[in-house]
Design a protein around this motif. Sequence first.
Motif, PDB file in Angstrom:
ATOM      1  N   GLY A 165      -4.409  12.866  27.510  1.00 31.49           N
ATOM      2  CA  GLY A 165      -5.641  13.189  28.204  1.00 31.49           C
ATOM      3  C   GLY A 165      -6.089  14.605  27.918  1.00 31.49           C
ATOM      4  N   THR A 166      -7.404  14.811  27.835  1.00 28.56           N
ATOM      5  CA  THR A 166      -7.920  16.151  27.552  1.00 28.56           C
ATOM      6  C   THR A 166      -7.923  17.039  28.787  1.00 28.56           C
ATOM      7  N   ALA A 167      -7.798  16.435  29.988  1.00 33.90           N
ATOM      8  CA  ALA A 167      -7.797  17.217  31.233  1.00 33.90           C
ATOM      9  C   ALA A 167      -6.382  17.361  31.798  1.00 33.90           C
ATOM     10  N   ASP A 168      -5.390  17.225  30.943  1.00 35.07           N
ATOM     11  CA  ASP A 168      -3.993  17.330  31.361  1.00 35.07           C
ATOM     12  C   ASP A 168      -3.653  18.791  31.639  1.00 35.07           C
ATOM     13  N   ALA A 169      -3.320  19.106  32.895  1.00 36.30           N
ATOM     14  CA  ALA A 169      -2.996  20.483  33.273  1.00 36.30           C
ATOM     15  C   ALA A 169      -1.530  20.819  33.047  1.00 36.30           C
ATOM     16  N   ASP A 170      -0.705  19.811  32.736  1.00 37.78           N
ATOM     17  CA  ASP A 170       0.732  20.028  32.554  1.00 37.78           C
ATOM     18  C   ASP A 170       1.141  20.060  31.086  1.00 37.78           C
ATOM     19  N   VAL A 171       0.517  19.221  30.277  1.00 41.60           N
ATOM     20  CA  VAL A 171       0.788  19.203  28.838  1.00 41.60           C
ATOM     21  C   VAL A 171      -0.548  19.387  28.121  1.00 41.60           C
ATOM     22  N   ASP A 172      -0.718  20.545  27.506  1.00 43.53           N
ATOM     23  CA  ASP A 172      -1.982  20.833  26.850  1.00 43.53           C
ATOM     24  C   ASP A 172      -2.193  19.882  25.670  1.00 43.53           C
ATOM     25  N   VAL A 212      -8.040  11.010  25.281  1.00 43.15           N
ATOM     26  CA  VAL A 212      -8.913  10.402  26.288  1.00 43.15           C
ATOM     27  C   VAL A 212      -9.599  11.519  27.067  1.00 43.15           C
ATOM     28  N   LYS A 213     -10.891  11.635  26.884  1.00 39.54           N
ATOM     29  CA  LYS A 213     -11.644  12.712  27.525  1.00 39.54           C
ATOM     30  C   LYS A 213     -11.586  12.550  29.041  1.00 39.54           C
ATOM     31  N   GLY A 214     -11.160  13.617  29.736  1.00 44.06           N
ATOM     32  CA  GLY A 214     -11.133  13.629  31.186  1.00 44.06           C
ATOM     33  C   GLY A 214      -9.867  13.088  31.822  1.00 44.06           C
ATOM     34  N   ALA A 215      -8.989  12.495  31.047  1.00 49.01           N
ATOM     35  CA  ALA A 215      -7.748  11.945  31.617  1.00 49.01           C
ATOM     36  C   ALA A 215      -6.781  13.075  31.939  1.00 49.01           C
ATOM     37  N   ASP A 216      -6.110  12.987  33.105  1.00 49.58           N
ATOM     38  CA  ASP A 216      -5.158  14.015  33.487  1.00 49.58           C
ATOM     39  C   ASP A 216      -3.734  13.584  33.147  1.00 49.58           C
ATOM     40  N   HIS A 217      -2.761  14.357  33.640  1.00 48.02           N
ATOM     41  CA  HIS A 217      -1.377  14.124  33.237  1.00 48.02           C
ATOM     42  C   HIS A 217      -0.834  12.784  33.738  1.00 48.02           C
ATOM     43  N   ARG A 218      -1.329  12.319  34.852  1.00 46.93           N
ATOM     44  CA  ARG A 218      -0.807  11.064  35.396  1.00 46.93           C
ATOM     45  C   ARG A 218      -1.156   9.875  34.517  1.00 46.93           C
ATOM     46  N   PHE A 219      -2.300   9.906  33.864  1.00 47.91           N
ATOM     47  CA  PHE A 219      -2.729   8.855  32.932  1.00 47.91           C
ATOM     48  C   PHE A 219      -2.528   7.467  33.550  1.00 47.91           C
TER      49      PHE A 219
END
Length: 251
Positions: free
Chosen positions: A194-201, A222-229
């Motif tokens: 994800g591009t919005a992942d705050a834990d793994v760039d 995936v644009k906007g997806a965070d670390h939880r995916f």
Amino acid sequence: MSEPQFLTTPQGRRIAYHQSAGMGPTVMFCHGLRSDMEGTKALHLEEWARAQGRAFIRFDCSGHGKSGGAFEEGCIGDWAEDAAAVMNGLTEGKVVLVGSSMGGWLSLLLARDLSERLAGLVTIAAAPDFTEDGFWAEFSEAQRAEVMEAGQVSLPSDYGDPLIVTRRIIEDGRERLVLRSPLPLPFPTRFLQGTADADVDPSVALRLLDHATGDDIRLTLVKGADHRFSEPDELSLIVTAVEEVLAGGAA
């Protein structure tokens, strides 16, 4: 919810797992740091596998979930041994590994060391080498001194209690790095990030794609997806990736 079964590893650790019978290759899920096998992604894949009649296994690394041991006593090497014990002791034939975050690093270690067992690999926000490139690289000089002299340092966490980082996990991690030496992946491989992942760039996923070698390796950003995916569309992407590698990479 059914109770897990337990496996004792060659190192004597007691590992909780859930296994579903079915056709091979077996899909095996490896969870992330301070996560467990009850997460959304693992359960979604298990439901998919059962619907497909596909063999599936999920497990808790030692010090996580319902497995034995204390988290603070563990390290990447221990958890990679746990994953290898599950794969070697509970599955037969080929395996497709699905690794989330730290589980991505564990999966890459298995892929490197036990490549003959793998039919494919899927990683989700993989975090290879994070003890060195994340923890150690981002520590202040005071934190580095504390972890080396006191044996551990406490970090704030967005996921609950403070995260205890030990000298052991730092030093052991340096023996398990996968981005500093050749990393052949000679089977269908899919990286999801994800591009919005705050834990793994996302740069980690790009570095992994650039570093690994193989004839069928793809990265999906995936644009906007965070670390939880773990949103419905993201879970569908995970299933699609697993189906692709099971099909030999045909898309």
